[in-house]
Every structure is written in structure tokens, then in C-alpha cells.
Design a protein around this motif. Sequence first.
Motif, mmCIF file in Angstrom:
data_model
loop_
_atom_site.group_PDB
_atom_site.id
_atom_site.type_symbol
_atom_site.label_atom_id
_atom_site.label_comp_id
_atom_site.label_asym_id
_atom_site.label_seq_id
_atom_site.Cartn_x
_atom_site.Cartn_y
_atom_site.Cartn_z
ATOM 1 N N ALA A 1 38.373 28.761 33.836
ATOM 2 C CA ALA A 1 38.655 29.371 32.530
ATOM 3 C C ALA A 1 38.651 28.330 31.418
ATOM 4 C CB ALA A 1 39.997 30.097 32.577
ATOM 5 N N TRP B 1 31.154 32.398 30.582
ATOM 6 C CA TRP B 1 31.786 33.137 31.689
ATOM 7 C C TRP B 1 31.095 32.822 33.005
ATOM 8 C CZ3 TRP B 1 30.874 38.152 28.488
ATOM 9 C CH2 TRP B 1 31.689 38.129 27.351
ATOM 10 N N ALA C 1 32.136 29.441 34.137
ATOM 11 C CA ALA C 1 33.495 29.431 34.686
ATOM 12 C C ALA C 1 33.486 29.853 36.152
ATOM 13 C CB ALA C 1 34.391 30.367 33.880
ATOM 14 N N LEU D 1 39.571 34.016 34.381
ATOM 15 C CA LEU D 1 39.132 34.503 33.067
ATOM 16 C C LEU D 1 40.011 35.655 32.594
ATOM 17 C CD1 LEU D 1 35.248 34.473 33.536
ATOM 18 C CD2 LEU D 1 36.589 32.961 32.059
ATOM 19 N N ALA E 1 43.554 34.305 31.782
ATOM 20 C CA ALA E 1 43.539 33.513 30.553
ATOM 21 C C ALA E 1 43.564 34.418 29.334
ATOM 22 C CB ALA E 1 42.306 32.617 30.520
ATOM 23 N N LEU F 1 46.014 30.801 28.288
ATOM 24 C CA LEU F 1 45.158 29.804 28.922
ATOM 25 C C LEU F 1 45.921 28.488 29.002
ATOM 26 C CD1 LEU F 1 42.561 28.940 30.178
ATOM 27 C CD2 LEU F 1 41.549 28.700 27.909
#
Length: 292
Positions: free
Chosen positions: A47, A64, A67, A204, A207, A212
Amino acid sequence: MPDFGPFLVSGLAIGSVYALSGLGVVMLYRTTSVVNFAYGAVGAVGALTAWELQQNGIAEWISWAAAILVSTAISTLYGVLIAGRLSDRDQSVNAAATLGLALLMIGFANWRWSDTPRSFHLPTDEYWITVLGVRVVATKIVALALAGALSWLTTIVLHRTDTGLAMRSLASDRTLASVLGVSQNRFGALAWAMSGAVGGVSGLLLADLVRLEVRTLTFIIVPAAAAALVAGLRSLPITIAAGLGIGVIEACGAAYPAVSDYRGILPYALVIALLMWSHRARTVAIVAKDGR
């Protein structure tokens, strides 16, 4: 009498992420017999990678994907370089080793990004529905949908494919599986890669829904482990139900000022209680077998 409607809705929302994380824990355990305490930390690094890429002007969808890729790579490398060498050791040794990975990820994240909490948003935050007077953003609905989809997909893979059979055989008896031609390195790496990918997705979502910050995301393993233990580290549907239940109980505790500040200890207490109960159950079985 407090109005539990809003607390119920918010509890189900965060519980869906607990459920998704718990599925990642159970999925890895069913294929490797390892309880991965680094699950949250690996997702946190993923993240934070997405956050940094977005700060540098990289497109959101690329960040994304990056990640998930980073989390998958870290988990896979650990599975190949460390977990594979510990495959013949006791489960407690394997679990403790993942704590080392978690600490390494926390140290790396603090070095790379510092421990300052950051904000992270997904496009699904722009859409919501109202349930019992509570606005539920689409991100929370996505988390619940992903938990259900992952449970269904994992069940299909583990029980209806040759790959799933090979992975389950490794978890049951590695020596016998190897004799039958199942590659420990190949299928072990696949199991860790799958866990890392789910951890990246969970990171993700967390977060976005919580904050986060590496320590916050790392400790998601506690409610996730609690949900997994309630399910006996086996049943995926029960893991989902347990994750939702933990989220609801935590949220409803906020309705009572006397316990509101302490409701966060519920997952810790549940983990301790379940570990003590499982130890008691094993002890009773051994005594009965020996006749003493």
C-alpha cells in the motif's frame, strides 16, 4: 437502550476486511501449514508503494497493480528462500519466523517512508449507499464482495483442481507428497504468492478504510488470526462469518462508554482464549489415549 443500527452497519463494513484478511491466513495455512504473522506488514509495504507512486504522478491503476505485485513478490521470495528451508520444522518455528519478516517489513517501511500516518483513497469512496442512517462507501461493499468471491474461488481451486490437490497434499504430509512427485518448491511458492496477492489487496482496502500507517496495517493480523482460529484454520465460510462478527462486536462496544475505549482488545482476547482452548483439547485427547 442504544440504537445499534449504525454500529451494526459500520461493524459489518470493517468486519468484511477482517474476513478478507482471515481468508488470506487460512488459505496459506491450508496449503503450507504455516500461520503467517507477516500478512499485514507485507500488505502495508504494498500500500505504501502505491501511495509513493501516486505522489510521483503515476496512474492510480498502475500503482494498485504495483502494490499487489510488490506484496506478491515479497511473500513469494520469503516462501522460496526461508519458508522452504523450514518446511520440516515445527509449526511454531515457522510461525515465529514470519514474525521476523513482519519486523523486517516494519523497519523497512519506517526507513523508506517514516512512520507518519498518510491518507489513501480509492475511487470507490465516491459512491455510497445509506443503510440504517449510515453512509456505507462502495469500498466497504467491495471488501465484502471480494471476501465472498475469494472464499468461493479458493474452494474451487483447492478441491476441484490438480493444483489444489497438490498444495493440500504438501500441507498434510510433505514427505509423502514429494515421493509422489509433488514439487515442494513450485507449489510452496505458488501458495505464498497467492497469500501475498490477497495481502496486497487487503492492504489497499485497509489503507483506504483505516489509515495508511505500517503498524496499524501490520496489526490487522490479530483480528484476521482470530477469525481464522474461530474457523479452526480450515473453514473459509466460517472465517468470513467470524470476521464479520468480530467487526460487529467491536463496533457495538462503542455504544457503551464504559467499554468503548477497550473494545479493541477483543481480537487479542479471542486469540488467547482460542489458543488456550485448543491446547486444552489436545491435552485431553493425549490423556485419554494413554489411559492416564
